[in-house]
Design an enzyme around this catalytic site. Structure first.
Site, PDB file in Angstrom:
ATOM      1  N   GLU A 113       0.829  -1.215   0.000  1.00  0.00           N
ATOM      2  CA  GLU A 113       0.000   0.000   0.000  1.00  0.00           C
ATOM      3  C   GLU A 113       0.862   1.263   0.000  1.00  0.00           C
ATOM      4  O   GLU A 113       0.766   2.084   0.910  1.00  0.00           O
ATOM      5  CB  GLU A 113      -0.891   0.014   1.250  1.00  0.00           C
ATOM      6  CG  GLU A 113      -1.767  -1.203   1.439  1.00  0.00           C
ATOM      7  CD  GLU A 113      -2.366  -1.291   2.849  1.00  0.00           C
ATOM      8  OE1 GLU A 113      -1.952  -0.536   3.753  1.00  0.00           O
ATOM      9  OE2 GLU A 113      -3.254  -2.148   3.044  1.00  0.00           O
ATOM     10  N   GLY A 149       2.081   4.974  -0.561  1.00  0.00           N
ATOM     11  CA  GLY A 149       1.475   6.277  -0.821  1.00  0.00           C
ATOM     12  C   GLY A 149       2.584   7.252  -1.190  1.00  0.00           C
ATOM     13  O   GLY A 149       2.839   7.535  -2.364  1.00  0.00           O
ATOM     14  N   ARG A 150       3.275   7.715  -0.171  1.00  0.00           N
ATOM     15  CA  ARG A 150       4.332   8.713  -0.349  1.00  0.00           C
ATOM     16  C   ARG A 150       5.347   8.334  -1.438  1.00  0.00           C
ATOM     17  O   ARG A 150       5.742   9.189  -2.241  1.00  0.00           O
ATOM     18  CB  ARG A 150       5.067   8.863   0.992  1.00  0.00           C
ATOM     19  CG  ARG A 150       6.071  10.003   1.042  1.00  0.00           C
ATOM     20  CD  ARG A 150       6.901   9.921   2.341  1.00  0.00           C
ATOM     21  NE  ARG A 150       6.073   9.701   3.498  1.00  0.00           N
ATOM     22  CZ  ARG A 150       5.588  10.667   4.291  1.00  0.00           C
ATOM     23  NH1 ARG A 150       5.887  11.917   4.051  1.00  0.00           N
ATOM     24  NH2 ARG A 150       4.831  10.354   5.326  1.00  0.00           N
ATOM     25  N   ARG A 181       3.187  20.066   6.415  1.00  0.00           N
ATOM     26  CA  ARG A 181       4.214  19.155   6.932  1.00  0.00           C
ATOM     27  C   ARG A 181       5.312  19.843   7.741  1.00  0.00           C
ATOM     28  O   ARG A 181       5.689  19.343   8.796  1.00  0.00           O
ATOM     29  CB  ARG A 181       4.812  18.302   5.803  1.00  0.00           C
ATOM     30  CG  ARG A 181       3.768  17.404   5.108  1.00  0.00           C
ATOM     31  CD  ARG A 181       4.383  16.394   4.164  1.00  0.00           C
ATOM     32  NE  ARG A 181       5.139  15.397   4.890  1.00  0.00           N
ATOM     33  CZ  ARG A 181       6.440  15.403   5.044  1.00  0.00           C
ATOM     34  NH1 ARG A 181       7.181  16.313   4.447  1.00  0.00           N
ATOM     35  NH2 ARG A 181       7.025  14.481   5.762  1.00  0.00           N
ATOM     36  N   CYS A 216      -1.262  33.743  10.284  1.00  0.00           N
ATOM     37  CA  CYS A 216      -0.942  34.347  11.572  1.00  0.00           C
ATOM     38  C   CYS A 216      -0.547  33.311  12.619  1.00  0.00           C
ATOM     39  O   CYS A 216      -1.275  33.084  13.597  1.00  0.00           O
ATOM     40  CB  CYS A 216      -2.139  35.170  12.048  1.00  0.00           C
ATOM     41  SG  CYS A 216      -2.685  36.297  10.768  1.00  0.00           S
ATOM     42  N   GLU A 217       0.557  32.631  12.392  1.00  0.00           N
ATOM     43  CA  GLU A 217       1.107  31.645  13.324  1.00  0.00           C
ATOM     44  C   GLU A 217       2.615  31.653  13.115  1.00  0.00           C
ATOM     45  O   GLU A 217       3.064  31.643  11.965  1.00  0.00           O
ATOM     46  CB  GLU A 217       0.640  30.219  12.977  1.00  0.00           C
ATOM     47  CG  GLU A 217      -0.836  30.019  12.938  1.00  0.00           C
ATOM     48  CD  GLU A 217      -1.338  29.083  14.033  1.00  0.00           C
ATOM     49  OE1 GLU A 217      -0.509  28.541  14.793  1.00  0.00           O
ATOM     50  OE2 GLU A 217      -2.555  28.925  14.111  1.00  0.00           O
TER      51      GLU A 217
HETATM   52  C1  LIG Z   1      -1.045   6.021   5.316  1.00  0.00           C
HETATM   53  C2  LIG Z   1      -1.154   4.567   5.041  1.00  0.00           C
HETATM   54  C3  LIG Z   1      -0.446   3.994   3.984  1.00  0.00           C
HETATM   55  C4  LIG Z   1       0.508   4.768   3.120  1.00  0.00           C
HETATM   56  O1  LIG Z   1       1.635   5.207   3.815  1.00  0.00           O
HETATM   57  P1  LIG Z   1       2.847   5.865   3.014  1.00  0.00           P
HETATM   58  O2  LIG Z   1       3.840   6.163   4.061  1.00  0.00           O
HETATM   59  O3  LIG Z   1       2.340   7.074   2.350  1.00  0.00           O
HETATM   60  O4  LIG Z   1       3.332   4.833   2.043  1.00  0.00           O
HETATM   61  C5  LIG Z   1      -0.657   2.653   3.724  1.00  0.00           C
HETATM   62  N1  LIG Z   1      -1.492   1.898   4.478  1.00  0.00           N
HETATM   63  C6  LIG Z   1      -2.170   2.420   5.515  1.00  0.00           C
HETATM   64  C7  LIG Z   1      -3.070   1.541   6.299  1.00  0.00           C
HETATM   65  C8  LIG Z   1      -2.028   3.770   5.828  1.00  0.00           C
HETATM   66  O5  LIG Z   1      -2.701   4.277   6.869  1.00  0.00           O
END
Ligand SMILES: *Cc1c(COP(=O)(O)O)cnc(C)c1O
Length: 417
Positions: free
Chosen positions: A276, A278-279, A315, A345-346
């Site tokens: 899974e 993402g990043r 981030r 404003c922070e």
């Molecule tokens: C956020 C998340 C991901 C993705 O994480 P990355 O660091 O972006 O690869 C995958 N699985 C679950 C369950 C997540 O919560």
């Protein structure tokens, strides 16, 4: 610059593929998120090809960047999706994603979200507690459906990342302890409308070493062996996301080495493998383009006040994260150490501290590695409309999200009669 192959200088001007960022700023305004089609595609293909012939499914973690054009691009490349809400399910379906390639993660799934996912016919629910399992069983029974389930176990390994994005320690809210998960799998017949199809874990985000992944995989495989010995049939193993990217000097494993290490650990087992990411798919495929509004010199500090802020990219404020800041036009004259700050404003509203840059009012800056958890975590704080998003493909600029208007922001509010 090797982390950003599609972002490079030509005649001292920063380009994305064949398009200059200057042109994007003129046509679409700033702040603006800019993504590279080629880099997104290459990132997906690197993961995919590393599985070389093995039964696998890459489920892109939608929360990293949920723009429909990005989801659609990954869907066309064959990707599945990891969603964490009914809203993300709707995005995936609208973007042409295949529900049969969707896994649904998260500790707090609402009954309505479960119903929508069952109706869509998703591949698997990644269940995080016994209470959630009971609720899902009941809803599936009401709908006369069989819910495919994978229990998300908590392998209790230290991901050695920022504490806010570490999820696989036993004191975190995520996952189910191993012995409890084992009991649930073995009491499967108790859940009339659940089919246990998989086993999964996810230990955190922005991991820069292989070891925690391997350690988690070993623990999950040991549980798999115990379950199989007791007659459970597990069809897939989902090892989560979390592979880190290079923001400055990190040296995370390459996607292909990470996948190869997981495959080697799993060996000849017959299960389909899911990951899974993402990043690692989107982080270095995007940047945030911003313009210097003012330069402010005090006896203590030099500030570059830019038109992007913590509401656009949280981030730095949230995790003290580092993003490289590059000038869109290279210049050497009169460089100073700048604090790159936004209009909010922070004091936490900064994009970078102590960056040596040669700047004039009106200059453009590129905040790099902003493709993941940038736009998707943005807000309207200070009633700031969210940025536009564009995707560059060769010499073509696609507008993939219009800049918001203030009218849209206040449209749902009502004053008292
Ligand atoms: C956020 C998340 C991901 C993705 O994480 P990355 O660091 O972006 O690869 C995958 N699985 C679950 C369950 C997540 O919560």
């Amino acid at each position: 610059m090797s982390s950003f192959p599609s972002f490079s200088y030509h005649s001292a001007k920063l380009h994305v593929e064949s398009v200059s960022l200057e042109r994007i700023a003129v046509e679409f305004g700033t702040p603006c998120y800019v993504y590279s089609h080629a880099t997104l595609t290459a990132a997906y293909r690197e993961f995919d090809s590393a599985f070389a012939g093995r039964d696998h499914l890459i489920c892109y973690a939608v929360k990293a960047n949920s723009n429909l054009a990005i989801l659609n691009l990954f869907a066309r490349l064959g990707s599945g999706f990891d969603i964490v809400s009914g809203g993300e399910l709707k995005r995936v379906l609208n973007a042409g994603g295949d529900p049969q390639k969707v896994v649904f993660s998260g500790v707090g799934k609402h009954p309505e979200e479960m119903r929508a996912a069952l109706a869509a016919g998703i591949f698997c629910f990644n269940v995080e507690s016994e209470a959630e399992l009971l609720r899902l069983n009941q809803i599936a029974a009401e709908m006369n459906k069989l819910a495919p389930v994978s229990l998300r176990v908590n392998p209790d390994v230290d991901a050695r990342t920022h504490p806010y994005i570490s999820t696989g320690l036993k004191e975190n809210k995520f996952g189910i302890p191993f012995d409890e998960a084992e009991k649930l799998y073995l009491s499967a017949q108790q859940f009339s409308n659940i089919r246990f199809t998989g086993l999964d874990c996810h230990i955190g985000s922005q991991l820069t070493e292989l070891n925690p992944f391997i350690e988690a995989a070993e623990k999950v495989l040991a549980l798999l062996a115990r379950l199989e010995a007791q007659g459970s049939r597990i069809e897939h193993l989902d090892l989560g996301g979390g592979l880190g990217i290079r923001y400055s000097s990190e040296t995370p494993p390459l996607a292909r080495d990470y996948v190869a290490a997981l495959c080697a650990k799993i060996g000849q087992r017959s299960q389909r493998i899911l990951i899974e990411p993402g990043r690692a798919l989107v982080g270095n495929s995007g940047l945030l383009l911003t313009r210097v509004e003012y330069l402010k010199h005090t006896p203590y500090r030099d500030f570059a006040i830019v038109d992007a802020a913590m509401n656009d990219l949280i981030r730095p404020a949230l995790y003290d994260a580092y993003h490289e800041v590059l000038p869109v036009t290279v210049s050497e004259e009169n460089a100073k150490m700048y604090q790159i700050v936004g209009p909010v404003c922070e004091t936490g509203d900064f994009l970078g501290h102590d960056r040596r840059l040669s700047l004039r009012q009106g200059d453009l800056l590129a905040v790099m590695s902003a493709g993941a958890y940038g736009m998707s975590m943005s807000s309207n704080y200070n009633t700031r409309p969210r940025a536009a998003e564009v995707m560059v493909e060769g010499d073509h600029i696609h507008l993939i999200r219009e800049r918001e208007s203030v009218e849209q922001l206040i449209a749902h509010e009502r004053i008292l009669p």
